[in-house]
Design a protein around this motif. Structure first.
Motif, PDB file in Angstrom:
ATOM      1  N   VAL A 246      -2.213  10.726   3.729  1.00 48.09           N
ATOM      2  CA  VAL A 246      -3.420  10.574   4.550  1.00 48.09           C
ATOM      3  C   VAL A 246      -3.180  11.134   5.947  1.00 48.09           C
ATOM      4  CG1 VAL A 246      -4.920   8.891   5.686  1.00 48.09           C
ATOM      5  CG2 VAL A 246      -4.357   8.623   3.266  1.00 48.09           C
ATOM      6  N   ALA A 247      -2.046  10.767   6.564  1.00 52.23           N
ATOM      7  CA  ALA A 247      -1.774  11.209   7.934  1.00 52.23           C
ATOM      8  C   ALA A 247      -1.602  12.725   8.011  1.00 52.23           C
ATOM      9  CB  ALA A 247      -0.525  10.509   8.458  1.00 52.23           C
ATOM     10  N   ALA A 248      -0.959  13.325   6.991  1.00 56.45           N
ATOM     11  CA  ALA A 248      -0.655  14.749   7.051  1.00 56.45           C
ATOM     12  C   ALA A 248      -1.854  15.624   6.705  1.00 56.45           C
ATOM     13  CB  ALA A 248       0.503  15.065   6.092  1.00 56.45           C
ATOM     14  N   THR A 249      -2.694  15.171   5.782  1.00 56.94           N
ATOM     15  CA  THR A 249      -3.777  16.033   5.299  1.00 56.94           C
ATOM     16  C   THR A 249      -5.136  15.678   5.879  1.00 56.94           C
ATOM     17  OG1 THR A 249      -4.236  14.638   3.346  1.00 56.94           O
ATOM     18  CG2 THR A 249      -2.544  16.345   3.123  1.00 56.94           C
ATOM     19  N   HIS A 250      -5.271  14.485   6.429  1.00 55.86           N
ATOM     20  CA  HIS A 250      -6.556  14.069   7.009  1.00 55.86           C
ATOM     21  C   HIS A 250      -6.310  13.441   8.381  1.00 55.86           C
ATOM     22  CE1 HIS A 250      -7.481  14.462   2.738  1.00 55.86           C
ATOM     23  NE2 HIS A 250      -8.765  14.516   3.055  1.00 55.86           N
ATOM     24  N   PRO A 251      -5.811  14.233   9.356  1.00 55.26           N
ATOM     25  CA  PRO A 251      -5.480  13.669  10.667  1.00 55.26           C
ATOM     26  C   PRO A 251      -6.688  13.070  11.372  1.00 55.26           C
ATOM     27  CG  PRO A 251      -5.439  16.078  10.712  1.00 55.26           C
ATOM     28  CD  PRO A 251      -5.528  15.679   9.278  1.00 55.26           C
ATOM     29  N   ARG A 256      -9.332   8.194  13.671  1.00 52.91           N
ATOM     30  CA  ARG A 256     -10.416   7.195  13.633  1.00 52.91           C
ATOM     31  C   ARG A 256      -9.882   5.790  13.378  1.00 52.91           C
ATOM     32  NH1 ARG A 256     -14.273   9.863   9.306  1.00 52.91           N
ATOM     33  NH2 ARG A 256     -15.296   7.811   9.372  1.00 52.91           N
ATOM     34  N   LEU A 257      -8.774   5.704  12.620  1.00 53.55           N
ATOM     35  CA  LEU A 257      -8.182   4.394  12.322  1.00 53.55           C
ATOM     36  C   LEU A 257      -7.124   3.998  13.344  1.00 53.55           C
ATOM     37  CD1 LEU A 257      -7.839   4.508   8.420  1.00 53.55           C
ATOM     38  CD2 LEU A 257      -9.633   3.470   9.811  1.00 53.55           C
ATOM     39  N   ARG A 258      -6.985   4.795  14.398  1.00 54.11           N
ATOM     40  CA  ARG A 258      -6.054   4.491  15.492  1.00 54.11           C
ATOM     41  C   ARG A 258      -4.620   4.332  14.993  1.00 54.11           C
ATOM     42  NH1 ARG A 258     -10.117  -0.201  17.506  1.00 54.11           N
ATOM     43  NH2 ARG A 258     -11.922   1.151  17.935  1.00 54.11           N
ATOM     44  N   GLY A 259      -4.267   5.170  14.023  1.00 48.58           N
ATOM     45  CA  GLY A 259      -2.883   5.233  13.583  1.00 48.58           C
ATOM     46  C   GLY A 259      -2.442   4.147  12.640  1.00 48.58           C
ATOM     47  N   ARG A 260      -3.360   3.400  12.072  1.00 49.36           N
ATOM     48  CA  ARG A 260      -2.951   2.372  11.104  1.00 49.36           C
ATOM     49  C   ARG A 260      -4.046   2.205  10.055  1.00 49.36           C
ATOM     50  NH1 ARG A 260      -5.181  -2.720  11.786  1.00 49.36           N
ATOM     51  NH2 ARG A 260      -6.505  -2.990  13.631  1.00 49.36           N
ATOM     52  N   MET A 261      -3.630   2.006   8.825  1.00 49.08           N
ATOM     53  CA  MET A 261      -4.560   1.807   7.720  1.00 49.08           C
ATOM     54  C   MET A 261      -4.254   0.487   7.030  1.00 49.08           C
ATOM     55  SD  MET A 261      -5.459   4.413   4.561  1.00 49.08           S
ATOM     56  CE  MET A 261      -3.804   4.373   3.831  1.00 49.08           C
ATOM     57  N   ARG A 262      -5.289  -0.325   6.877  1.00 47.75           N
ATOM     58  CA  ARG A 262      -5.102  -1.628   6.234  1.00 47.75           C
ATOM     59  C   ARG A 262      -5.342  -1.487   4.731  1.00 47.75           C
ATOM     60  NH1 ARG A 262      -7.479  -7.527   6.874  1.00 47.75           N
ATOM     61  NH2 ARG A 262      -5.640  -8.585   7.672  1.00 47.75           N
ATOM     62  N   VAL A 263      -4.333  -1.877   3.957  1.00 43.82           N
ATOM     63  CA  VAL A 263      -4.349  -1.671   2.515  1.00 43.82           C
ATOM     64  C   VAL A 263      -4.360  -3.009   1.795  1.00 43.82           C
ATOM     65  CG1 VAL A 263      -3.132  -0.633   0.558  1.00 43.82           C
ATOM     66  CG2 VAL A 263      -3.050   0.475   2.810  1.00 43.82           C
ATOM     67  N   ALA A 264      -5.246  -3.141   0.804  1.00 47.55           N
ATOM     68  CA  ALA A 264      -5.230  -4.300  -0.090  1.00 47.55           C
ATOM     69  C   ALA A 264      -4.301  -3.974  -1.248  1.00 47.55           C
ATOM     70  CB  ALA A 264      -6.636  -4.602  -0.601  1.00 47.55           C
ATOM     71  N   VAL A 265      -3.251  -4.770  -1.407  1.00 45.36           N
ATOM     72  CA  VAL A 265      -2.262  -4.563  -2.465  1.00 45.36           C
ATOM     73  C   VAL A 265      -2.416  -5.671  -3.501  1.00 45.36           C
ATOM     74  CG1 VAL A 265       0.176  -4.279  -3.008  1.00 45.36           C
ATOM     75  CG2 VAL A 265      -0.696  -3.517  -0.787  1.00 45.36           C
ATOM     76  N   PRO A 266      -2.944  -5.379  -4.681  1.00 47.91           N
ATOM     77  CA  PRO A 266      -3.079  -6.416  -5.712  1.00 47.91           C
ATOM     78  C   PRO A 266      -1.713  -6.837  -6.238  1.00 47.91           C
ATOM     79  CG  PRO A 266      -4.550  -4.555  -6.151  1.00 47.91           C
ATOM     80  CD  PRO A 266      -3.570  -4.112  -5.088  1.00 47.91           C
ATOM     81  N   LEU A 267      -1.531  -8.141  -6.388  1.00 47.17           N
ATOM     82  CA  LEU A 267      -0.305  -8.702  -6.951  1.00 47.17           C
ATOM     83  C   LEU A 267      -0.652  -9.489  -8.206  1.00 47.17           C
ATOM     84  CD1 LEU A 267       1.449 -10.100  -3.749  1.00 47.17           C
ATOM     85  CD2 LEU A 267       1.815  -7.888  -4.851  1.00 47.17           C
ATOM     86  N   MET A 268       0.201  -9.410  -9.207  1.00 47.55           N
ATOM     87  CA  MET A 268      -0.036 -10.168 -10.433  1.00 47.55           C
ATOM     88  C   MET A 268       0.277 -11.641 -10.222  1.00 47.55           C
ATOM     89  SD  MET A 268       1.382  -7.779 -13.516  1.00 47.55           S
ATOM     90  CE  MET A 268       3.023  -7.680 -12.784  1.00 47.55           C
ATOM     91  N   LEU A 290      -0.095   5.376  10.273  1.00 47.47           N
ATOM     92  CA  LEU A 290      -0.591   6.743  10.032  1.00 47.47           C
ATOM     93  C   LEU A 290      -0.270   7.603  11.242  1.00 47.47           C
ATOM     94  CD1 LEU A 290      -4.183   6.035   8.594  1.00 47.47           C
ATOM     95  CD2 LEU A 290      -2.087   6.429   7.302  1.00 47.47           C
ATOM     96  N   ASP A 291       0.959   7.494  11.744  1.00 55.89           N
ATOM     97  CA  ASP A 291       1.302   8.146  13.008  1.00 55.89           C
ATOM     98  C   ASP A 291       2.180   9.371  12.836  1.00 55.89           C
ATOM     99  OD1 ASP A 291       3.594   6.859  12.224  1.00 55.89           O
ATOM    100  OD2 ASP A 291       3.641   5.441  13.890  1.00 55.89           O
TER     101      ASP A 291
END
Length: 434
Positions: A246-251, A256-268, A290-291
């Motif tokens: 994301v950081a390399a191909t969509h700077p 817009r996200l100010r260098g950080r992306m919040r990810v939901a990680v599903p856990l079993m 994303l820096d």
């Protein structure tokens, strides 16, 4: 035609949709259909192997193991939870169909995107199986989609395994339920943690109904080696690959996200009593940088932040909310809660790492070459990446809103970074767990 009274009685006679499954009926929008599934690519074969008639026969032969394949949702009610009710007859020509790719793998991906952006009608069972011819020279592919109300990602894999041979059971999925005292303590601690985790901050204004789908096939031993050399887990590497891409191909997105992306990680959180046809996962939020930092540093930082994935409290609390808390709420309030917490306000992306078969499998004698997960986008969240280990490969399926992300560019970058990232020697000789 049955009258209203008999229809109502039939609905009441069905199986109540669990609150953790109904959650995905409540969050679904026309722009964000909630389909989960997988793409199976077969080895080239000769003749009329896996004809549409033969595939239909195979599914019919497994219906006893696939109860939701013969049930649809009952009538909606403002105050009552919906029920699964048996259908009198399955429209096999709709549920099992055939397409042809005009340009090999690229055409297959476009077909998946088209299916993913099309809501399933609620008056029939919520699943589709599409055979795609000419997916590669001499080879076919199979797309299996279920509504998320039917199953989570692992539940979908378990149900798909009914069509494959030899019959196997995925290892390590089911564990004994924790004791009451331990469960209560983890739930209380987790609820407190969830309450203080906050929102996503900057948002990506994503509301397009269009979808793109891309795949990346990574060597599983290379992924595990990359994790082991850095003393991290495979999930950390997968998160790092997504964040770096994301950081390399969509700077512009990173800005817009100010260098950080919040990810939901599903856990079993699947215990011994969990059926395949249900949702038995919980989501934990992780912020990834994303820096543009080097991949080694990025993965180590992500590993530090994913420590919360290795403690059960947040997952247990999230599961409690989904399976028990929502069940206690009136349906209008449960729906409002689901739509409030799922999507752009709380996370920007979904990244799921799932275990699959360690053995080569086949369908009606045709060997499977590769498998890729298909995940839905949450409303307003423009990217979902699923990773599935399968017979020595890590198949990554990447779904995006093309108004924000180019899926093909992201997938290509992820494969490139794994191939060129340096590995550092490490003293421990142990396999890194996912």
């Amino acid at each position: 035609m049955a009258d209203g009274g008999s229809t109502h009685r039939a609905a009441r006679a069905g199986v109540v949709v669990p609150s953790s499954d109904g959650f995905f009926l409540q969050v679904e929008t026309a722009a964000a259909p909630q389909h989960v599934g997988g793409l199976v690519v077969f080895e080239p074969s000769e003749g009329d192997a896996l004809s549409l008639e033969r595939v239909t026969e195979l599914v019919k032969g497994e219906l006893d193991r696939l109860p939701r394949f013969r049930q649809r949702l009952g009538p909606r009610s403002r105050w009552r939870r919906q029920r699964w009710i048996d259908v009198a007859e399955i429209d096999w020509s709709w549920h099992v169909s055939e397409r042809r790719s005009a340009d090999g793998p690229a055409g297959v991906r476009r077909i998946i995107a088209e299916l993913a952006e099309t809501p399933m009608p609620r008056d029939r069972p919520l699943w589709r199986l599409v055979m795609v011819r000419d997916a590669a020279p001499g080879a076919s592919a199979m797309i299996l989609l279920l509504h998320h109300a039917v199953a989570d990602g692992i539940g979908t894999v378990i149900q798909a395994l009914n069509l494959l041979r030899p019959r196997i059971e995925l290892p390590g999925l089911r564990s004994p339920a924790p004791g009451r005292a331990k469960l209560l303590g983890a739930t209380i601690a987790g609820l407190a943690q969830l309450a203080t985790d906050g929102g996503a901050g900057a948002r990506l204004d994503s509301g397009s109904a269009r979808r793109e789908f891309a795949t990346a096939a990574l060597d599983l031993s290379a992924v595990r080696r990359a994790a082991s050399d850095r003393s991290v887990r495979v999930t950390d590497v997968v998160l790092g690959l997504v964040a770096e891409a994301v950081a390399a191909t969509h700077p512009e997105v990173a800005t817009r996200l100010r260098g950080r992306m919040r990810v939901a990680v599903p856990l079993m959180v699947r215990d011994s009593g969990s059926a395949a046809e249900t949702n038995a996962t919980a989501a934990v939020m992780v912020e990834v940088p994303l820096d543009g930092r080097p991949f080694d540093e990025l993965v180590l930082e992500i590993s530090r932040r994913t420590g919360r994935l290795r403690t059960p409290s947040r997952a247990v609390a999230s599961r409690f909310v989904m399976a028990t808390g929502l069940r206690a709420l009136p349906e209008p309030l449960a729906g409002w809660f689901a739509r409030t917490v799922y999507g752009r306000r709380f996370f920007h992306a979904i990244v799921s790492n799932m275990p699959g078969s360690t053995l080569p499998l086949s369908m009606d004698g045709i060997t499977i070459a590769s498998v890729y997960p298909i995940l839905p986008l949450a409303p307003g969240s423009p990217i979902a990446a699923g990773a599935l280990s399968w017979a020595g490969s890590l198949g990554i399926g990447l779904a995006t809103d093309p108004a924000v992300f180019d899926a093909d560019v992201l997938a290509a970058r992820m494969a490139h970074v794994l191939n060129v990232s340096p590995h550092r020697p490490h003293e421990r000789e142990e396999e890194t767990r996912t």
